[in-house]
Design an enzyme around this catalytic site. Structure first.
Site, PDB file in Angstrom:
ATOM      1  CB  THR A 136      -0.906  -0.024   1.257  1.00 10.62           C
ATOM      2  OG1 THR A 136      -1.524   1.245   1.410  1.00 10.62           O
ATOM      3  CG2 THR A 136      -0.106  -0.298   2.529  1.00 10.62           C
ATOM      4  CG  ASP A 137      -1.200   4.965  -0.953  1.00  2.44           C
ATOM      5  OD1 ASP A 137      -1.735   4.339  -0.018  1.00  2.44           O
ATOM      6  OD2 ASP A 137      -1.833   5.809  -1.640  1.00  2.44           O
ATOM      7  CD  GLU A 138      -3.435   3.507   4.508  1.00  5.96           C
ATOM      8  OE1 GLU A 138      -3.200   3.386   5.723  1.00  5.96           O
ATOM      9  OE2 GLU A 138      -4.573   3.505   4.020  1.00  5.96           O
ATOM     10  CE1 TYR A 162      -3.424  -2.702   5.683  1.00  7.00           C
ATOM     11  CE2 TYR A 162      -3.257  -0.357   5.219  1.00  7.00           C
ATOM     12  CZ  TYR A 162      -3.331  -1.666   4.772  1.00  7.00           C
ATOM     13  OH  TYR A 162      -3.304  -1.933   3.420  1.00  7.00           O
TER      14      TYR A 162
END
Ligand code: NAD
Ligand code: DAU
Length: 362
Positions: A136-138, A162
């Site tokens: 993910t980009d997170e 997360y």
């Protein structure tokens, strides 16, 4: 015939990916879907392909190394596409441990099993074996300025449990690449939307609440920015990384389609309103009066924006679906599949919703 082992294939992106691949390659490939079927896994998502001879479902936990090793022993796996994860940020804030278990330990089990099956006595790997880790980009953290983007070289700075667990799993994959020359890629994608997304996530939650005449909870000031990509374009990108990308590399995937949450809400309300027939009693209820501002998410990242330049340059990937078309397709899909929504929101979802949203004040 090439065999794909897809983890988390009964979830949102995994099921869309399986549909995409079977549509694209037909009977030329075999797909083994390994999924634990947590609250987010739903075999209904794969109903139309479940009887195909080149598709197999195996219910298994990716943390169960015995079972995962057994799957590799019983099948000559050529490609692993690893989606299985706990994926919802809000749940990671209330219950972080399962995120560490599934996302970190589960990835470690998958890596070990693939390495064991693919490694040759001289330490090199069998020809044409590939492992793709879906991330993910997170992991890159949060941006403030509208002219900044996440690149593959941007340092990791995760904030939620997360994103920290996904960052840890990315690091594990990287360590296998760096230490063993393990044949893997990592992809970091922005927010996906489309059919089969569980209504804990913003877009299906807005659609479901609006149709139910329930309030639409907006966290904080509603001005947090996400970059939205139609899920089929993500599926296409994953395939292109394995077919055209360079092995061992990391690729950012995104649609350059940044929107504030409040903009998304307005677009969906308008789309839903326009799509419902004149004689549908819900039509007149679907308007801005449903919007309600609630307590912000803890540690809420302000802005994500990803640069897909490397992906475009090295694989030729570009998204096919414009946001206006993707949203229309998505809203239509949910309107056409109201039974699907009813099934996933009965039972446990009601408890989840109450626990998560009662704690937030208006
Ligand atoms: P999802 O929550 O819809 O699906 C996750 C799937 O994994 C479910 O089918 C679930 O049953 C399965 N699963 C969970 N724990 C498991 C375990 N221990 N063993 C086997 N299966 C297990 O998630 P999603 O939105 O489809 O995301 C898929 C992947 O893509 C995740 O790795 C996520 O981090 C990543 N990702 C998601 C987005 C997004 O916008 N949704 C964007 C970028 C990356
Ligand atoms: O960026 C990729 C990530 O996108 C993925 O890695 C995650 O798995 C996926 O869940 C998604 O994370 P987000 O936190 O961005 O998605 P979510 O749909 O939960 O929230 C989107 C934005 O909307 C976020 O700013 C929080 C806000 N929000 C969300 C919900 C559920 C609300 O304002 N109200 C809500 O009720």
């Amino acid at each position: 015939m090439r065999t794909y082992l897809v983890t988390g294939g009964a979830g949102f992106i995994g099921s869309n990916y399986i549909h995409y691949m079977l549509k694209k390659y037909g009977d030329e490939i075999r797909v083994i879907n390994v999924d634990k079927l947590t609250y987010a896994g739903n075999l209904e998502n794969l109903k139309d392909i479940e009887k195909r001879e080149n598709y197999v479902f195996i219910q298994a936990d990716i943390c169960d190394s015995e079972k995962i090793n057994h799957i590799f022993e019983e099948n000559e796996i050529d490609r692993v596409v690893h989606f299985a994860a706990e994926s919802h940020v809000d749940r990671s804030i209330t219950d972080p441990e399962i995120f560490v278990k599934t996302n970190v330990l589960g990835t470690s089990v998958m890596l070990n099993a693939a390495k064991k099956a693919w490694e040759q006595p001289d330490g090199t790997f069998k020809k044409d074996k590939k492992f793709l880790h879906v991330s993910t980009d997170e992991v890159y953290g949060s941006l403030e300025n509208s002219d900044e983007f996440f690149y593959e070289t941007t340092p990791y700075d995760p904030h939620s449990p997360y994103s920290a667990s996904k960052a840890s799993s990315d690091m594990l994959v990287k360590s296998y690449i760096d230490t063993y020359r393990f044949p893997a890629n990592i992809t970091n994608c922005s927010n996906n939307y489309g059919p089969y997304q569980f209504p804990e996530k913003l877009i299906p939650l807005i659609i479901n609440n609006s149709l139910q005449g329930k309030k639409i909870p907006v966290y904080g000031d509603g001005k947090n920015v996400r970059d939205w990509l139609y899920v089929e374009d993500h599926a296409k990108a994953i395939d292109m990384v394995q077919e055209k990308g360079k092995l061992f590399e990391k690729y950012n995937i995104g649609g350059h389609n940044e929107k504030q949450n409040i903009e998304i809400i307005h677009i969906i309300l308008e789309t839903l309103h326009n799509m419902l027939p004149e004689d549908d009693a819900r039509k007149s209820r679907i308007n801005e009066s449903l919007i309600t501002y609630v307590t912000d998410r803890k540690g809420h990242d302000r802005r994500y924006a990803i640069s897909p330049d490397k992906m475009k340059k090295e694989t030729g990937w570009v998204p096919d679906t414009m946001f206006s078309e993707g949203i229309r397709l998505t809203v239509k899909w949910y309107l056409d599949h109201q039974d699907w929504m009813k099934n996933v929101t009965s039972g446990e979802y009601q408890n989840y919703y109450k626990k998560m949203y009662d704690a937030k004040t208006e």
